[in-house]
Design a protein around this motif. Structure first.
Motif, PDB file in Angstrom:
ATOM      1  N   SER A   1     -12.679 -21.657  51.694  1.00  0.00           N
ATOM      2  CA  SER A   1     -12.273 -22.290  52.907  1.00  0.00           C
ATOM      3  C   SER A   1     -12.491 -22.051  54.280  1.00  0.00           C
ATOM      4  N   ALA A   2     -12.106 -20.203  53.604  1.00  0.00           N
ATOM      5  CA  ALA A   2     -11.254 -19.935  55.163  1.00  0.00           C
ATOM      6  C   ALA A   2     -12.648 -19.624  56.446  1.00  0.00           C
ATOM      7  N   THR A   3     -11.687 -20.658  57.716  1.00  0.00           N
ATOM      8  CA  THR A   3     -12.677 -20.900  58.462  1.00  0.00           C
ATOM      9  C   THR A   3     -13.776 -19.745  59.005  1.00  0.00           C
ATOM     10  N   GLY A   4     -14.510 -18.841  59.221  1.00  0.00           N
ATOM     11  CA  GLY A   4     -15.882 -18.180  59.789  1.00  0.00           C
ATOM     12  C   GLY A   4     -16.019 -17.261  58.740  1.00  0.00           C
ATOM     13  N   ALA A   5     -15.385 -17.422  57.088  1.00  0.00           N
ATOM     14  CA  ALA A   5     -15.787 -17.028  56.266  1.00  0.00           C
ATOM     15  C   ALA A   5     -17.270 -17.206  55.740  1.00  0.00           C
TER      16      ALA A   5
ATOM     17  N   PRO B   1     -17.706 -11.902  59.079  1.00  0.00           N
ATOM     18  CA  PRO B   1     -18.256 -11.012  60.244  1.00  0.00           C
ATOM     19  C   PRO B   1     -17.905 -12.167  61.698  1.00  0.00           C
ATOM     20  N   THR B   2     -17.364 -10.882  62.642  1.00  0.00           N
ATOM     21  CA  THR B   2     -17.544 -11.220  63.975  1.00  0.00           C
ATOM     22  C   THR B   2     -18.961 -11.308  64.891  1.00  0.00           C
ATOM     23  N   GLY B   3     -19.201 -12.317  65.600  1.00  0.00           N
ATOM     24  CA  GLY B   3     -20.865 -11.828  65.817  1.00  0.00           C
ATOM     25  C   GLY B   3     -21.536 -12.264  65.338  1.00  0.00           C
TER      26      GLY B   3
ATOM     27  N   ASP C   1     -24.478 -27.215  87.274  1.00  0.00           N
ATOM     28  CA  ASP C   1     -26.091 -26.658  88.053  1.00  0.00           C
ATOM     29  C   ASP C   1     -26.732 -25.885  87.230  1.00  0.00           C
ATOM     30  N   THR C   2     -26.162 -26.166  86.167  1.00  0.00           N
ATOM     31  CA  THR C   2     -27.539 -24.720  85.101  1.00  0.00           C
ATOM     32  C   THR C   2     -28.013 -25.390  84.124  1.00  0.00           C
ATOM     33  N   LYS C   3     -29.193 -24.908  83.863  1.00  0.00           N
ATOM     34  CA  LYS C   3     -29.338 -25.609  82.084  1.00  0.00           C
ATOM     35  C   LYS C   3     -28.997 -24.694  81.013  1.00  0.00           C
ATOM     36  N   TYR C   4     -27.916 -23.795  81.050  1.00  0.00           N
ATOM     37  CA  TYR C   4     -27.201 -23.679  79.877  1.00  0.00           C
ATOM     38  C   TYR C   4     -26.113 -23.759  79.618  1.00  0.00           C
ATOM     39  N   SER C   5     -25.758 -23.566  78.897  1.00  0.00           N
ATOM     40  CA  SER C   5     -24.249 -24.100  78.142  1.00  0.00           C
ATOM     41  C   SER C   5     -23.819 -22.721  77.429  1.00  0.00           C
ATOM     42  N   ILE C   6     -21.663 -23.104  77.118  1.00  0.00           N
ATOM     43  CA  ILE C   6     -21.296 -21.372  76.745  1.00  0.00           C
ATOM     44  C   ILE C   6     -21.377 -22.096  75.796  1.00  0.00           C
ATOM     45  N   ARG C   7     -21.456 -21.235  74.414  1.00  0.00           N
ATOM     46  CA  ARG C   7     -20.789 -21.577  72.840  1.00  0.00           C
ATOM     47  C   ARG C   7     -19.878 -20.938  72.304  1.00  0.00           C
ATOM     48  N   LEU C   8     -18.846 -21.671  72.257  1.00  0.00           N
ATOM     49  CA  LEU C   8     -17.948 -21.079  71.141  1.00  0.00           C
ATOM     50  C   LEU C   8     -18.046 -21.256  69.627  1.00  0.00           C
ATOM     51  N   PHE C   9     -18.095 -19.451  69.165  1.00  0.00           N
ATOM     52  CA  PHE C   9     -18.415 -19.754  67.708  1.00  0.00           C
ATOM     53  C   PHE C   9     -17.463 -19.104  66.933  1.00  0.00           C
ATOM     54  N   PRO C  10     -16.793 -19.436  65.962  1.00  0.00           N
ATOM     55  CA  PRO C  10     -15.583 -18.213  64.743  1.00  0.00           C
ATOM     56  C   PRO C  10     -15.938 -16.867  64.626  1.00  0.00           C
ATOM     57  N   GLY C  11     -15.289 -16.128  64.948  1.00  0.00           N
ATOM     58  CA  GLY C  11     -15.862 -14.589  64.457  1.00  0.00           C
ATOM     59  C   GLY C  11     -15.096 -14.311  62.831  1.00  0.00           C
ATOM     60  N   SER C  12     -14.250 -13.355  63.605  1.00  0.00           N
ATOM     61  CA  SER C  12     -12.735 -13.083  61.756  1.00  0.00           C
ATOM     62  C   SER C  12     -11.135 -13.574  62.007  1.00  0.00           C
ATOM     63  N   LEU C  13     -11.943 -14.960  60.865  1.00  0.00           N
ATOM     64  CA  LEU C  13      -9.803 -15.459  61.223  1.00  0.00           C
ATOM     65  C   LEU C  13      -8.682 -14.730  60.996  1.00  0.00           C
TER      66      LEU C  13
ATOM     67  N   PHE D   1     -11.714 -22.034  80.402  1.00  0.00           N
ATOM     68  CA  PHE D   1     -11.505 -22.484  79.691  1.00  0.00           C
ATOM     69  C   PHE D   1     -10.531 -21.757  78.607  1.00  0.00           C
ATOM     70  N   THR D   2     -10.110 -22.578  77.483  1.00  0.00           N
ATOM     71  CA  THR D   2      -9.291 -21.348  76.421  1.00  0.00           C
ATOM     72  C   THR D   2     -10.018 -21.823  75.742  1.00  0.00           C
ATOM     73  N   VAL D   3      -9.716 -20.676  75.123  1.00  0.00           N
ATOM     74  CA  VAL D   3     -10.309 -20.741  73.086  1.00  0.00           C
ATOM     75  C   VAL D   3      -9.659 -21.584  72.340  1.00  0.00           C
ATOM     76  N   PRO D   4     -10.358 -21.728  72.019  1.00  0.00           N
ATOM     77  CA  PRO D   4      -9.744 -22.846  70.097  1.00  0.00           C
ATOM     78  C   PRO D   4      -8.634 -21.945  69.739  1.00  0.00           C
ATOM     79  N   VAL D   5      -7.735 -22.430  68.804  1.00  0.00           N
ATOM     80  CA  VAL D   5      -6.107 -22.393  68.079  1.00  0.00           C
ATOM     81  C   VAL D   5      -7.051 -22.628  66.664  1.00  0.00           C
ATOM     82  N   ARG D   6      -7.015 -21.743  65.904  1.00  0.00           N
ATOM     83  CA  ARG D   6      -7.649 -21.693  64.425  1.00  0.00           C
ATOM     84  C   ARG D   6      -6.443 -21.834  63.765  1.00  0.00           C
ATOM     85  N   ARG D   7      -6.168 -22.795  62.433  1.00  0.00           N
ATOM     86  CA  ARG D   7      -4.177 -22.308  61.499  1.00  0.00           C
ATOM     87  C   ARG D   7      -5.731 -22.031  60.489  1.00  0.00           C
ATOM     88  N   HIS D   8      -4.955 -20.723  60.155  1.00  0.00           N
ATOM     89  CA  HIS D   8      -4.962 -20.445  58.328  1.00  0.00           C
ATOM     90  C   HIS D   8      -4.923 -21.497  57.450  1.00  0.00           C
ATOM     91  N   PRO D   9      -6.114 -21.433  56.581  1.00  0.00           N
ATOM     92  CA  PRO D   9      -5.512 -22.510  54.952  1.00  0.00           C
ATOM     93  C   PRO D   9      -4.429 -21.944  54.271  1.00  0.00           C
TER      94      PRO D   9
END
Length: 289
Positions: free
Chosen positions: A63-67, A142-144, A163-175, A261-269
Protein backbone atom coordinates in the motif's frame (compact mmCIF):
# COMPACT_ATOMS: atom_id res chain seq x y z
CA UNK A 1 58.09 59.91 8.73
CA UNK A 2 57.17 56.29 9.27
CA UNK A 3 55.67 54.38 6.39
CA UNK A 4 52.07 53.51 6.65
CA UNK A 5 50.64 50.44 4.97
CA UNK A 6 47.62 51.19 2.93
CA UNK A 7 44.61 49.25 4.14
CA UNK A 8 43.43 46.87 1.48
CA UNK A 9 39.94 47.59 0.32
CA UNK A 10 37.72 44.53 0.15
CA UNK A 11 35.71 44.21 -2.99
CA UNK A 12 32.04 43.65 -2.30
CA UNK A 13 30.84 40.17 -3.19
CA UNK A 14 28.39 39.82 -6.01
CA UNK A 15 24.90 39.09 -4.72
CA UNK A 16 23.77 35.48 -5.15
CA UNK A 17 21.93 34.79 -8.35
CA UNK A 18 18.18 34.65 -7.90
CA UNK A 19 15.55 32.79 -9.90
CA UNK A 20 14.00 36.07 -11.00
CA UNK A 21 17.06 37.32 -12.88
CA UNK A 22 16.77 38.00 -16.59
CA UNK A 23 17.38 34.32 -17.35
CA UNK A 24 20.33 34.79 -19.70
CA UNK A 25 21.60 31.30 -18.92
CA UNK A 26 18.71 29.11 -19.87
CA UNK A 27 18.56 25.45 -20.67
CA UNK A 28 18.07 25.01 -24.40
CA UNK A 29 16.30 22.09 -26.03
CA UNK A 30 18.73 19.60 -27.50
CA UNK A 31 18.46 17.11 -30.30
CA UNK A 32 17.61 13.70 -28.90
CA UNK A 33 19.56 10.56 -29.85
CA UNK A 34 17.72 7.72 -31.51
CA UNK A 35 17.50 4.53 -29.48
CA UNK A 36 19.28 1.52 -30.94
CA UNK A 37 17.34 -1.43 -32.31
CA UNK A 38 17.83 -5.06 -31.46
CA UNK A 39 19.35 -7.81 -33.55
CA UNK A 40 20.93 -11.23 -33.16
CA UNK A 41 24.44 -9.82 -33.57
CA UNK A 42 23.64 -6.55 -31.84
CA UNK A 43 26.37 -5.15 -29.65
CA UNK A 44 24.95 -4.59 -26.19
CA UNK A 45 26.38 -1.44 -24.66
CA UNK A 46 24.78 -0.20 -21.50
CA UNK A 47 25.56 2.76 -19.31
CA UNK A 48 25.07 2.88 -15.57
CA UNK A 49 23.20 6.17 -15.90
CA UNK A 50 21.08 5.53 -18.98
CA UNK A 51 18.16 4.77 -16.70
CA UNK A 52 17.53 4.69 -12.97
CA UNK A 53 19.79 1.98 -11.61
CA UNK A 54 17.96 -0.76 -9.72
CA UNK A 55 18.34 -0.35 -6.02
CA UNK A 56 18.46 -3.25 -3.59
CA UNK A 57 14.86 -4.27 -2.90
CA UNK A 58 13.52 -2.98 0.39
CA UNK A 59 10.54 -4.90 1.75
CA UNK A 60 7.61 -2.51 1.90
CA UNK A 61 3.85 -2.80 2.33
CA UNK A 62 2.14 -2.95 -1.06
CA UNK A 63 0.00 0.00 0.00
CA UNK A 64 3.03 2.30 0.24
CA UNK A 65 2.77 5.19 -2.21
CA UNK A 66 5.44 4.85 -4.87
CA UNK A 67 6.17 1.20 -4.05
CA UNK A 68 6.41 -1.08 -7.08
CA UNK A 69 7.02 -4.78 -7.57
CA UNK A 70 10.73 -5.31 -8.22
CA UNK A 71 9.91 -7.69 -11.09
CA UNK A 72 8.03 -4.91 -12.91
CA UNK A 73 10.88 -2.51 -12.27
CA UNK A 74 13.43 -4.98 -13.68
CA UNK A 75 11.35 -5.63 -16.80
CA UNK A 76 11.19 -1.93 -17.67
CA UNK A 77 14.86 -1.41 -16.85
CA UNK A 78 15.95 -4.30 -19.07
CA UNK A 79 13.83 -3.02 -21.96
CA UNK A 80 15.67 0.29 -21.72
CA UNK A 81 19.24 -0.94 -21.26
CA UNK A 82 19.05 -4.05 -23.47
CA UNK A 83 16.66 -3.13 -26.33
CA UNK A 84 15.65 -6.16 -28.36
CA UNK A 85 17.14 -8.67 -25.89
CA UNK A 86 14.54 -10.78 -24.08
CA UNK A 87 15.46 -12.50 -20.79
CA UNK A 88 14.81 -16.25 -21.10
CA UNK A 89 14.10 -16.81 -17.41
CA UNK A 90 13.87 -15.03 -14.06
CA UNK A 91 17.59 -15.39 -13.37
CA UNK A 92 18.47 -13.60 -16.61
CA UNK A 93 15.89 -10.90 -15.86
CA UNK A 94 17.47 -10.23 -12.47
CA UNK A 95 21.03 -10.45 -13.79
CA UNK A 96 20.40 -8.04 -16.68
CA UNK A 97 18.60 -5.57 -14.42
CA UNK A 98 21.48 -5.45 -11.94
CA UNK A 99 24.47 -5.70 -14.29
CA UNK A 100 26.18 -3.57 -16.91
CA UNK A 101 27.48 -5.50 -19.92
CA UNK A 102 29.23 -4.59 -23.15
CA UNK A 103 29.41 -7.09 -25.98
CA UNK A 104 27.26 -9.05 -28.42
CA UNK A 105 24.02 -10.79 -27.51
CA UNK A 106 25.78 -14.15 -27.83
CA UNK A 107 28.46 -13.03 -25.37
CA UNK A 108 25.79 -11.75 -23.02
CA UNK A 109 23.94 -15.08 -23.09
CA UNK A 110 27.16 -17.01 -22.48
CA UNK A 111 28.09 -14.77 -19.54
CA UNK A 112 24.67 -15.23 -17.93
CA UNK A 113 24.80 -19.00 -18.40
CA UNK A 114 28.15 -19.13 -16.60
CA UNK A 115 26.81 -16.93 -13.80
CA UNK A 116 23.77 -19.19 -13.43
CA UNK A 117 25.93 -22.33 -13.31
CA UNK A 118 28.04 -20.77 -10.59
CA UNK A 119 24.95 -19.87 -8.53
CA UNK A 120 23.49 -23.37 -8.88
CA UNK A 121 26.82 -24.93 -7.91
CA UNK A 122 26.98 -22.79 -4.77
CA UNK A 123 23.32 -22.94 -3.69
CA UNK A 124 21.63 -25.76 -5.57
CA UNK A 125 18.81 -25.62 -8.12
CA UNK A 126 15.84 -25.18 -5.78
CA UNK A 127 17.54 -22.67 -3.48
CA UNK A 128 18.67 -20.64 -6.50
CA UNK A 129 15.09 -20.47 -7.79
CA UNK A 130 13.81 -19.49 -4.35
CA UNK A 131 16.38 -16.70 -3.98
CA UNK A 132 15.63 -15.21 -7.40
CA UNK A 133 11.86 -15.43 -6.85
CA UNK A 134 12.19 -13.75 -3.46
CA UNK A 135 14.21 -10.89 -4.93
CA UNK A 136 11.78 -10.28 -7.80
CA UNK A 137 8.76 -10.62 -5.51
CA UNK A 138 9.71 -7.79 -3.16
CA UNK A 139 8.43 -4.24 -3.34
CA UNK A 140 10.85 -1.34 -3.66
CA UNK A 141 10.65 2.44 -3.62
CA UNK A 142 12.50 3.54 -6.76
CA UNK A 143 12.98 7.21 -7.48
CA UNK A 144 12.91 8.08 -11.18
CA UNK A 145 10.81 5.11 -12.32
CA UNK A 146 8.51 6.83 -14.83
CA UNK A 147 4.86 5.86 -15.16
CA UNK A 148 3.50 4.99 -18.59
CA UNK A 149 1.92 7.85 -20.58
CA UNK A 150 -1.66 6.87 -19.75
CA UNK A 151 -1.06 5.79 -16.14
CA UNK A 152 -3.22 7.66 -13.65
CA UNK A 153 -3.57 7.54 -9.89
CA UNK A 154 -3.85 10.02 -7.05
CA UNK A 155 -0.07 10.48 -6.92
CA UNK A 156 0.46 11.38 -10.60
CA UNK A 157 -0.39 14.98 -11.48
CA UNK A 158 -0.19 16.69 -14.88
CA UNK A 159 -0.65 20.41 -15.52
CA UNK A 160 -0.30 22.21 -18.89
CA UNK A 161 2.37 24.87 -19.31
CA UNK A 162 0.84 28.07 -20.76
CA UNK A 163 1.72 28.94 -24.38
CA UNK A 164 3.23 25.50 -25.08
CA UNK A 165 2.05 22.07 -26.18
CA UNK A 166 3.75 20.53 -23.17
CA UNK A 167 2.81 19.81 -19.57
CA UNK A 168 4.60 19.32 -16.26
CA UNK A 169 4.09 15.87 -14.79
CA UNK A 170 4.75 15.07 -11.14
CA UNK A 171 5.07 11.41 -10.18
CA UNK A 172 6.07 9.75 -6.90
CA UNK A 173 9.50 8.53 -5.93
CA UNK A 174 10.59 7.10 -2.61
CA UNK A 175 8.03 7.80 0.08
CA UNK A 176 10.50 7.11 2.89
CA UNK A 177 12.85 9.78 1.49
CA UNK A 178 9.94 12.13 0.60
CA UNK A 179 11.10 12.23 -3.02
CA UNK A 180 8.92 13.29 -5.94
CA UNK A 181 9.93 13.54 -9.60
CA UNK A 182 9.15 15.97 -12.40
CA UNK A 183 9.33 15.52 -16.14
CA UNK A 184 7.89 17.17 -19.23
CA UNK A 185 5.28 15.41 -21.36
CA UNK A 186 3.50 16.11 -24.61
CA UNK A 187 0.06 17.37 -23.56
CA UNK A 188 -1.73 15.49 -26.35
CA UNK A 189 0.00 12.10 -26.23
CA UNK A 190 1.33 12.04 -22.68
CA UNK A 191 4.73 10.90 -23.97
CA UNK A 192 7.70 12.21 -21.95
CA UNK A 193 10.19 14.54 -23.65
CA UNK A 194 13.56 16.04 -22.75
CA UNK A 195 13.90 19.82 -22.17
CA UNK A 196 11.38 20.87 -24.83
CA UNK A 197 12.17 24.61 -24.63
CA UNK A 198 14.53 27.10 -23.00
CA UNK A 199 13.94 27.22 -19.27
CA UNK A 200 15.33 27.25 -15.76
CA UNK A 201 13.81 25.29 -12.90
CA UNK A 202 14.36 26.67 -9.40
CA UNK A 203 13.55 25.49 -5.92
CA UNK A 204 12.47 28.49 -3.85
CA UNK A 205 11.26 29.21 -0.30
CA UNK A 206 7.53 28.97 0.33
CA UNK A 207 6.26 32.39 -0.86
CA UNK A 208 3.63 32.38 1.91
CA UNK A 209 6.25 31.94 4.65
CA UNK A 210 9.66 32.91 3.18
CA UNK A 211 10.93 33.84 6.66
CA UNK A 212 10.71 30.24 7.91
CA UNK A 213 13.56 27.79 7.47
CA UNK A 214 16.61 28.65 5.35
CA UNK A 215 15.63 31.18 2.65
CA UNK A 216 17.70 29.66 -0.16
CA UNK A 217 16.83 29.58 -3.84
CA UNK A 218 18.61 26.96 -5.94
CA UNK A 219 18.55 26.14 -9.62
CA UNK A 220 17.71 22.47 -10.14
CA UNK A 221 19.43 20.16 -12.62
CA UNK A 222 18.04 16.92 -13.97
CA UNK A 223 19.03 13.66 -12.31
CA UNK A 224 20.94 12.74 -15.46
CA UNK A 225 22.94 15.97 -15.57
CA UNK A 226 23.66 15.62 -11.85
CA UNK A 227 25.24 12.24 -12.64
CA UNK A 228 27.49 13.74 -15.31
CA UNK A 229 25.50 12.82 -18.42
CA UNK A 230 25.60 15.42 -21.18
CA UNK A 231 22.22 16.82 -22.21
CA UNK A 232 22.54 15.41 -25.73
CA UNK A 233 23.34 11.94 -24.36
CA UNK A 234 20.17 11.59 -22.27
CA UNK A 235 17.94 8.94 -23.81
CA UNK A 236 14.76 10.38 -25.39
CA UNK A 237 12.06 10.90 -22.78
CA UNK A 238 14.26 9.86 -19.84
CA UNK A 239 15.08 13.28 -18.40
CA UNK A 240 13.65 13.89 -14.93
CA UNK A 241 14.16 16.21 -11.98
CA UNK A 242 14.30 15.22 -8.32
CA UNK A 243 12.03 17.23 -6.01
CA UNK A 244 10.85 16.78 -2.42
CA UNK A 245 7.37 16.53 -0.98
CA UNK A 246 6.10 20.04 -0.18
CA UNK A 247 8.85 21.81 -2.14
CA UNK A 248 7.93 25.03 -3.96
CA UNK A 249 9.39 25.46 -7.45
CA UNK A 250 9.28 28.02 -10.23
CA UNK A 251 9.76 27.42 -13.96
CA UNK A 252 11.31 30.38 -15.78
CA UNK A 253 11.13 30.90 -19.55
CA UNK A 254 12.54 33.90 -21.45
CA UNK A 255 9.82 36.44 -22.16
CA UNK A 256 7.07 34.32 -20.55
CA UNK A 257 5.29 34.50 -17.19
CA UNK A 258 6.84 32.40 -14.45
CA UNK A 259 5.11 29.13 -13.59
CA UNK A 260 5.07 28.39 -9.85
CA UNK A 261 3.86 25.22 -8.14
CA UNK A 262 4.21 23.27 -4.90
CA UNK A 263 4.86 19.53 -4.81
CA UNK A 264 2.16 17.48 -3.03
CA UNK A 265 2.87 16.05 0.41
CA UNK A 266 2.07 12.35 0.85
CA UNK A 267 0.94 10.91 4.13
CA UNK A 268 2.69 7.63 4.94
CA UNK A 269 0.14 4.81 5.31
CA UNK A 270 1.94 3.56 8.42
CA UNK A 271 1.78 6.93 10.18
CA UNK A 272 0.41 6.43 13.68
CA UNK A 273 -2.54 8.68 14.44
CA UNK A 274 -2.19 10.44 17.77
CA UNK A 275 -5.12 9.80 20.10
CA UNK A 276 -7.27 12.85 21.01
CA UNK A 277 -6.43 12.42 24.68
CA UNK A 278 -2.74 12.81 23.81
CA UNK A 279 -2.87 15.68 21.31
CA UNK A 280 -5.54 18.07 20.08
CA UNK A 281 -5.05 19.87 16.75
CA UNK A 282 -6.59 23.34 16.53
CA UNK A 283 -8.00 24.29 13.14
CA UNK A 284 -6.64 27.80 12.50
CA UNK A 285 -6.68 29.11 8.91
CA UNK A 286 -3.39 28.53 7.09
CA UNK A 287 -3.53 31.57 4.79
CA UNK A 288 -5.66 34.69 5.22
CA UNK A 289 -6.17 36.71 2.03
Amino acid sequence: MPKTKAKATRQPKAPPRQPYDDGKRTRKPRSQPKPSTGGSSQAVSTSVYQAPSPCFPIALPTSATGAVLYRDFCIEHVKTCYPGVEPRNDFELLWMAESTFKGTVEELRATMEEAHKHLVKECGVEESKRMVAKMLGQHIEPTGFKPRPKDTNKYIHIRPIPDTKYSIRLFPGSLSAAEYCLDFVDSASGEPVNSPFEFELWGIPDPDTPWLGVPISMELSSMERSHGIKQEDILPGHEKFLLRDGQTCVLIRPGKPRVRFTVPVRRHPDTVQVAPEVEVVLDFPKVIA
